[in-house]
Design a protein around this motif. Sequence first.
Motif, PDB file in Angstrom:
ATOM      1  N   ARG A 122       0.690  -1.290   0.098  1.00 25.66           N
ATOM      2  CA  ARG A 122       0.057   0.182   0.048  1.00 25.66           C
ATOM      3  C   ARG A 122       0.809   1.319   0.192  1.00 25.66           C
ATOM      4  O   ARG A 122       2.159   1.024   0.210  1.00 25.66           O
ATOM      5  CB  ARG A 122      -1.138  -0.148   1.214  1.00 25.66           C
ATOM      6  N   LYS A 123       0.214   2.399  -0.311  1.00 21.53           N
ATOM      7  CA  LYS A 123       0.981   3.616  -0.311  1.00 21.53           C
ATOM      8  C   LYS A 123       1.251   3.952   1.184  1.00 21.53           C
ATOM      9  O   LYS A 123       0.465   4.187   1.841  1.00 21.53           O
ATOM     10  CB  LYS A 123       0.342   4.721  -0.910  1.00 21.53           C
ATOM     11  N   TRP A 124       2.529   4.040   1.730  1.00 16.86           N
ATOM     12  CA  TRP A 124       3.742   3.513   1.005  1.00 16.86           C
ATOM     13  C   TRP A 124       4.546   2.587   1.911  1.00 16.86           C
ATOM     14  O   TRP A 124       5.191   2.938   2.757  1.00 16.86           O
ATOM     15  CB  TRP A 124       4.689   4.914   0.720  1.00 16.86           C
ATOM     16  N   SER A 125       3.813   1.374   2.385  1.00 20.47           N
ATOM     17  CA  SER A 125       4.620   0.446   2.995  1.00 20.47           C
ATOM     18  C   SER A 125       4.120  -0.780   2.955  1.00 20.47           C
ATOM     19  O   SER A 125       3.386  -1.152   1.951  1.00 20.47           O
ATOM     20  CB  SER A 125       4.046   0.932   4.738  1.00 20.47           C
ATOM     21  N   TRP A 126       4.802  -2.081   3.509  1.00 20.44           N
ATOM     22  CA  TRP A 126       4.474  -3.236   3.168  1.00 20.44           C
ATOM     23  C   TRP A 126       3.920  -3.973   4.574  1.00 20.44           C
ATOM     24  O   TRP A 126       4.429  -3.767   5.548  1.00 20.44           O
ATOM     25  CB  TRP A 126       6.061  -4.097   3.033  1.00 20.44           C
ATOM     26  N   SER A 127       3.116  -4.978   4.320  1.00 18.37           N
ATOM     27  CA  SER A 127       2.663  -5.990   5.371  1.00 18.37           C
ATOM     28  C   SER A 127       2.952  -7.360   5.067  1.00 18.37           C
ATOM     29  O   SER A 127       2.517  -7.589   3.836  1.00 18.37           O
ATOM     30  CB  SER A 127       1.751  -5.591   6.411  1.00 18.37           C
ATOM     31  N   PHE A 128       3.382  -8.155   5.769  1.00 16.65           N
ATOM     32  CA  PHE A 128       3.588  -9.653   5.222  1.00 16.65           C
ATOM     33  C   PHE A 128       2.790 -10.597   6.422  1.00 16.65           C
ATOM     34  O   PHE A 128       2.940 -10.247   7.601  1.00 16.65           O
ATOM     35  CB  PHE A 128       4.807 -10.122   5.221  1.00 16.65           C
ATOM     36  N   LYS A 241       3.793  -0.158  13.749  1.00 13.75           N
ATOM     37  CA  LYS A 241       4.891  -0.161  12.560  1.00 13.75           C
ATOM     38  C   LYS A 241       4.393  -1.258  11.585  1.00 13.75           C
ATOM     39  O   LYS A 241       4.646  -1.253  10.454  1.00 13.75           O
ATOM     40  CB  LYS A 241       6.040  -1.088  13.293  1.00 13.75           C
ATOM     41  N   MET A 242       3.598  -2.402  11.828  1.00 16.29           N
ATOM     42  CA  MET A 242       3.550  -3.529  11.070  1.00 16.29           C
ATOM     43  C   MET A 242       2.578  -3.085   9.973  1.00 16.29           C
ATOM     44  O   MET A 242       2.673  -3.487   8.717  1.00 16.29           O
ATOM     45  CB  MET A 242       2.571  -4.525  12.131  1.00 16.29           C
ATOM     46  N   LYS A 243       1.550  -2.309  10.263  1.00 15.55           N
ATOM     47  CA  LYS A 243       0.653  -1.843   9.183  1.00 15.55           C
ATOM     48  C   LYS A 243       1.035  -0.541   8.541  1.00 15.55           C
ATOM     49  O   LYS A 243       0.473  -0.081   7.444  1.00 15.55           O
ATOM     50  CB  LYS A 243      -0.717  -1.280   9.976  1.00 15.55           C
ATOM     51  N   GLY A 244       2.451  -0.122   8.710  1.00 13.77           N
ATOM     52  CA  GLY A 244       2.886   0.706   7.814  1.00 13.77           C
ATOM     53  C   GLY A 244       2.416   2.316   8.077  1.00 13.77           C
ATOM     54  O   GLY A 244       2.572   3.027   7.346  1.00 13.77           O
ATOM     55  N   ILE A 288      -9.430   5.231  10.516  1.00  9.53           N
ATOM     56  CA  ILE A 288      -8.917   4.047   9.923  1.00  9.53           C
ATOM     57  C   ILE A 288      -9.615   3.281   8.643  1.00  9.53           C
ATOM     58  O   ILE A 288      -9.263   2.927   7.648  1.00  9.53           O
ATOM     59  CB  ILE A 288      -8.307   3.018  10.829  1.00  9.53           C
ATOM     60  N   LEU A 289     -10.999   2.997   9.178  1.00  7.58           N
ATOM     61  CA  LEU A 289     -11.846   2.391   8.183  1.00  7.58           C
ATOM     62  C   LEU A 289     -12.366   3.226   7.041  1.00  7.58           C
ATOM     63  O   LEU A 289     -12.741   2.482   6.098  1.00  7.58           O
ATOM     64  CB  LEU A 289     -12.897   1.666   9.031  1.00  7.58           C
ATOM     65  N   GLN A 309      -8.759  -4.833   6.360  1.00  5.88           N
ATOM     66  CA  GLN A 309      -7.248  -5.008   6.632  1.00  5.88           C
ATOM     67  C   GLN A 309      -6.761  -5.007   8.111  1.00  5.88           C
ATOM     68  O   GLN A 309      -5.446  -5.396   8.331  1.00  5.88           O
ATOM     69  CB  GLN A 309      -6.304  -3.947   5.838  1.00  5.88           C
ATOM     70  N   ILE A 310      -7.516  -4.818   8.881  1.00  5.42           N
ATOM     71  CA  ILE A 310      -7.112  -4.667  10.399  1.00  5.42           C
ATOM     72  C   ILE A 310      -8.318  -5.258  11.304  1.00  5.42           C
ATOM     73  O   ILE A 310      -9.325  -4.896  10.824  1.00  5.42           O
ATOM     74  CB  ILE A 310      -6.925  -3.250  10.752  1.00  5.42           C
ATOM     75  N   ASN A 311      -7.916  -6.056  11.995  1.00  8.94           N
ATOM     76  CA  ASN A 311      -8.946  -6.769  12.776  1.00  8.94           C
ATOM     77  C   ASN A 311      -9.381  -6.023  14.160  1.00  8.94           C
ATOM     78  O   ASN A 311      -8.457  -5.093  14.404  1.00  8.94           O
ATOM     79  CB  ASN A 311      -8.726  -8.172  13.244  1.00  8.94           C
ATOM     80  N   ASP A 312     -10.275  -6.400  15.102  1.00  6.43           N
ATOM     81  CA  ASP A 312     -10.581  -5.756  16.064  1.00  6.43           C
ATOM     82  C   ASP A 312      -9.858  -5.557  17.312  1.00  6.43           C
ATOM     83  O   ASP A 312      -9.670  -4.388  17.600  1.00  6.43           O
ATOM     84  CB  ASP A 312     -12.122  -6.295  16.722  1.00  6.43           C
ATOM     85  N   ASP A 313      -9.026  -6.560  17.270  1.00  9.22           N
ATOM     86  CA  ASP A 313      -7.920  -6.687  18.325  1.00  9.22           C
ATOM     87  C   ASP A 313      -6.891  -5.528  18.129  1.00  9.22           C
ATOM     88  O   ASP A 313      -6.593  -4.899  18.724  1.00  9.22           O
ATOM     89  CB  ASP A 313      -7.498  -8.008  18.501  1.00  9.22           C
TER      90      ASP A 313
END
Lengths: 327, 256, 565
Positions: A122-128, A241-244, A288-289, A309-313
């Motif tokens: 995504r602009k401008w980060s990665w997640s794996f 960090k993880m979600k960029g 965010i949503l 792309q992101i869960n409730d926790d």
Amino acid sequence: MTLLLPVFAAFQSQSGQEGGFWFPVQASNHADRYDWVFFYILIVCGIFLLGITVSATWFLFKYHRSRAPEPEPSPSHSTALEIVWSVIPAIFLAYMFWLGFVGFMEQRTPPADAYEIHATARKWSWSFTYPNGAESDELHVPLGVPVKMIMSSQDVIHALFIPAFRVKQDIVPGRYSDLWFTPIMEGEFELYCAEYCGKDHSTMQTSVFVEPEGVFNAWVEEAADFISKLPPAEAGERVFKMKGCAACHSIDGSVVTGPSFKGQFGTTRKLADGSSVTMDENYIRKSILEPNAQVVAGFDPVMTNFQGQINDDQLRVLIEYIKSVKE
Amino acid sequence: MMEVNTQSPTSSQADDHGHSKHLAHHFDDVHQQFDTGKFGMWMFLLTEVMFFAGLFVLYAVYRSNHPEAWQFAAQFLDTKWGAINTVVLLVSSFTVAWAVRNAQLGETRKMLINLVITLLCAGGFMVIKYIEYSHKVHVGLVFPQLEHSLFNPNITAEASAKLAAYEQGEVFHQIEALSAAERNWVGKFFSIYFCLTGLHGFHVLAGMVVLSWLILRGMRGDFGPDNFNAIDFGALYWHIVDLVWIFLFPLLYLIN
Amino acid sequence: MYDKSQGVNYLNCERGFWSWFGTLDHKRLGLMYMWSVMGAMLVGGLFAMAMRLELFAPGEQYVNAEQFNQLFTLHGAIMVFLVIIPGVPAGLGNFALPLMLGAKDVAFPKLNRFSYHLWVIGALFFVGVLVTTGLDTGWTFYAPYSTLHSQTAVVWATFGAFVLGFSSIFTGINFIATIHKMRPPGMTWFKVPLFCWGLYATAIMQILATPVLGITLLLVGVERMLGVGIFNPDLGGDPVLFQHLFWFYSHPAVYIMVLPPLGIISELIATYSRKHIYGYRFIAMSSVAIALVSFIVWGHHMFTSGQSPLTSIVFSAITFFVAIPSAIKVFNWVATLYKGSIVLKAPMIYALSVIWLFGIGGMTGLWLTTLEQDIHLHDTYFVVAHFHFVMVGTAIFAMLGGMHHWWPKMFGRMYPEKLAQISSTLTFVGFNLTFLPQFVAGTQGMPRRYFDYAPRFEIYNQISSVGAAFIGISMFMTLWYLLWAIKKGKPAPANPWGAVTLDWQMPPIPDPHNFKDAPVVGDPYDMDLFVWSEDEGGYVPRNPVPGNPYQALPRSAIEEGTSSA
């Protein structure tokens, strides 16, 4: 061809562990073959270029007007010669195509038992995302195990590029694309976005960590359930960090693409449409949503949508983290 | 060296006192001028064909991806109006070809009548196109990102209610019954329908300008057996506009 | 002795702004294209300089990431659409084509003027882009970034490129009709000079490929304004289709940019070696062959885009075919030098540079069409270096060579030879310094369009930036002395180089209508027809045509004369 191998080695002076004049280290199964083909083409082209340059320079010297005041008569065409210098390069070209074809098919055909990792760009980060549900913003892969990356994009076209692995593949929104490799060297390597994707294209990079299988397994276990183990704000920092998020939002008050989070929670924000809103849990959640519904004044509506792309926790701890970013 | 010039008697004098007042200075004779013009016109028509070709490729790709969605979508086009428009254009092609013949024979009156009929046909075509377009707009069969489009994933309740009310909501309910993905594919059909027919319509408008210009020049008495280049080239252009429609009509209206 | 009093010629026959802006004379239009293109090149070049300055070190120096993205986008868009595509065909081509062919003008002078006016309108669109929000999509306008995400003036830019596309199409139509229908008696197909063959091949591509770009960019504009959704993945559209349509034009566009320049090189090498061009028919046909193959190779830009492997394999195989006709040209140029009498005037320095630069530019293309190799190299600096060797090292170098070559014919004045030799050498050195290191930056893995880069790429970027400074200096020097030469240069003889094409068989400055009588046509590379004359300071026909001191009697006519006598 094998006779030429010492010459290849000369070009790739410190091949293997350190990288050479032309290439970075050979850190995946593809690299060795790739470099070999590169040098094959380099030598063929080098010979032709040398031939052309030397003869042109020689003619320039020998037939310069100071030595050759008048042109000498000589034929101005020869079909036989034309055919010769068409057919000889053609043979080399055909072999080049063949080499490229074989290598390409190898790169496009992942082994059936490959370890699968999903990459989201995504602009401008990665997640794996790993098979056990773990997520990270840096890529971790096990040494000596074939890895298949299944990739998707949330917005524009990106491309995943790991120079040390000699792999690259565009990531087109609306479909999955894939690539594969077997890491053969431990260490940290660069991972780039290679397809222009807007403002921070050049900082859309991260690291690949190649770790022995045992180390990798321990890491991926830990990464899968850190939310339940860490205090919420600390876990939230990892999600951040993880979600960029850091690509566009700072925590030190500096303005990047989006507003900074420093000391903002609970304050009243002026919106682009003139209204204002209090930055509370709901506003963060909504931003965010549905990021472009309520944009803070002075910023462009460019944020990627994280719906799904992101869960409730993750969302819960992320909000806790943003709350914790104060002076 | 003079034998070079004897091949084309007008060449060296064309600058000063050419035989025909219609001969531009840089041509040797009227035949060369006509040939060159015609050749250039054909090259332009090739360009036009490639211009449409880009859209035809999009049509082919999206159609082959989801043929069933496209067959479903085509039923919303009005074959009756499409067929009438096809006939209108065929007639106009005939009259414009006749007008060229008239010009070659020096029948200025007949030529003007034929040109006017052609222009009227072109106008009629656009009127029918307008009727078709406005119906599509009313029932919401338009670009997906327009506010009142049935294919808009974020359609407002207000727009939705308005579309549902129109013509007892016949179209509305059929599209509503589709899944989101299917709606996207059907929406592609209408996107490409509007692009193709819109581009074609623009060419018809351009053709109307050309025809009007030819009529004005014809009324001034410009055309005759020794000067019919402009009308010949204009007619060629009109034929290609017609030809494109001959492809569009079955591709869009008839395959369902 | 020629009449050196400057009688009526195309430069002094009329005066005033409208006599230029409204002219139908292909020579005047050619000059105006040339000036306009040079103006655009100045802007595009300054953008390049700014980029190189910024890239001298990693991190942010003088501009930020957004501005940098604008710089490379506008540099690319301006250089492609406003400079290189019109530069040689519409600029030098307009001036030289009818003269070389022996025609009084192009086939459709009014259309020609219209093309130029369209160029101006297209340029105004780009000025609009510059003074509003700029453009940050890359010159390739890839969807969905261009259609949904960019916050800049994409619509203006696409419309500008659309208009420029039609300018280019009309030039193509004009040239192809001119070459087909306006050749004087005796100018058979295989007596057509090689520059004209290059223009002919280019015209085919301009006519057939450019409209596809037109419709594609129009769709991007419409998509942004009305939301058609054709390239929008959220609505089931396919962004890769945009790439297919875009490269269907933009690959042939590369050959639109290089084939006429390669034609110029053929003229220059033959002229300055005083030698008949070697393998005339093969060079001529290689241009046409490249033009035809160019339509079926576009997929090689998309090996990593996610098109099917089979598609990639087919495109790779076809692309290799382009290498053969390109190689034929180079081999024939080298063979032309053999047993010649070479004089290293500035145009020849440019021409010999092109043998080296086009050699490298063409050969590095082989890596990029070898499927596996392209995976690593795609979208890296290797590609950047490759296409600069082709588009600058070949097209711009040949354009500069051509400008020097025709400067005396355009303005009746000689450029200062020594200065020109220095600046052309400097440009050559600077160019190699700039772009050779970028190949290594690419293989080492530096992606293109990067505002910031890892420290290990610093050395390549520093050498590159130093080289760019050389190019900048020599370009300004060139511009300065060329302008100086128009006013103060030594008056030029009718044929300073001893070239045999018809454009050199006329007075120093051409007449408004080029040829009073249809010219006598011979072999365009029969260098024997002209001999050096110390009195004239230039070349004169060995056997002039009776009544025309500028025209040489071709060998066939002489033989005919002797046999009948």
